[in-house]
Scaffold this motif. Sequence first.
Motif, PDB file in Angstrom:
ATOM      1  N   ASN A 105      -4.234  -8.250 -10.235  1.00 55.43           N
ATOM      2  CA  ASN A 105      -4.238  -6.817  -9.832  1.00 55.43           C
ATOM      3  C   ASN A 105      -4.736  -6.899  -8.500  1.00 55.43           C
ATOM      4  N   LEU A 108      -1.960 -10.525  -5.875  1.00 58.23           N
ATOM      5  CA  LEU A 108      -1.419 -10.695  -5.895  1.00 58.23           C
ATOM      6  C   LEU A 108      -0.513  -9.518  -5.032  1.00 58.23           C
ATOM      7  N   GLY A 109      -0.730  -8.395  -4.718  1.00 56.96           N
ATOM      8  CA  GLY A 109      -0.128  -6.873  -4.067  1.00 56.96           C
ATOM      9  C   GLY A 109       0.000  -7.579  -2.506  1.00 56.96           C
ATOM     10  N   TRP A 110      -1.591  -8.103  -2.036  1.00 58.40           N
ATOM     11  CA  TRP A 110      -2.136  -8.412  -1.128  1.00 58.40           C
ATOM     12  C   TRP A 110      -0.727  -9.360  -0.196  1.00 58.40           C
ATOM     13  N   ASP A 112       2.403 -10.307  -1.478  1.00 58.68           N
ATOM     14  CA  ASP A 112       3.420  -9.619  -1.017  1.00 58.68           C
ATOM     15  C   ASP A 112       3.482  -9.370   0.576  1.00 58.68           C
ATOM     16  N   ARG A 293      -8.773  -8.582   4.365  1.00 64.01           N
ATOM     17  CA  ARG A 293      -8.887  -7.255   2.819  1.00 64.01           C
ATOM     18  C   ARG A 293      -9.445  -7.010   2.536  1.00 64.01           C
TER      19      ARG A 293
END
Length: 300
Positions: A105, A108-110, A112, A293
């Motif tokens: 959650n 995974l986006g980080w 990218d 982040r």
Amino acid sequence: MSSILDLEVFVRTADTGSLSAAARSLGLSPAAASIALKRLETRLGSRLLARSTRSMRLTEEGRRYLDSVREALATLAEGEQALRQQSHGLTGLLQLAAPSDFGRNVVLGWLDAFKLEHPNIRLQLMLNDSNADLFRETVDIALRFGVPRDSSLVALPVVPDHRRIPCASPDYLARHGTPRTPTELAQHNTLRYMRQGRANNTWYFRQGAVLQEVEVTGDYLSDDGEIVRRWALAGHGIAYKANLDIARDLKAGRLVQLLPDWQGEPTPFNLMCPHRLQVSERVKVLHRFLQVRCQALLNE
């Protein structure tokens, strides 16, 4: 000064136990590899490998010298990689293991975004709440919550002061009330997390010099951190989750932090590596990226 080739012949021979195999891996003839090894031993004035017609093993001097040689070759390789990266950017494979909830959650986006910054990096992501064996599984680095228990691993701190937080949905609290002290948690349905076959039935809290251990119970138990968070969002009970896992839910009001005057269990968040020689430039860049982040996530 020994040549790099001589050192590589020594390391490959020690790893394979065969001078012929070492020669093949380096594209040399057995005779050339033998000359290189003898040249190194002559310069050092020590026998590094005890050789017979049927076997080959490291001498005591060879065992002591091997780690230094590995470190020297790794440093040279990293320097060459850094020079190449100045003109071509980061390259190579990052094999990363991460906890299921945070990995799926958030990370995974980080990744990218990380890939957009470093398009020549290849990514391999493994999501699992069981700690990956960095010496046996196909991962090089792992994100882990908690105090490292394996002293042979290298821990790169991402959020060193990270803690667990008790939380519940507004709906659950409206129906069952809000606990004001840790001991009141025993009167609530708790959503427990199971790791390596053991349920986390004891929750720890600290207020100044006072440490409280609370035995909790409940009718929901899972070995997947994301499932526990989903149960909390659905209003099934009180969860004891890593702050990073629920930071967005707290900000959005989907979950409410409980017992704000008490500190939850310390769970430092680290990037783990099997050996300091494997802390490559791409691992260092990923480490800094994750630090920034995570701090931004917690400060939102």
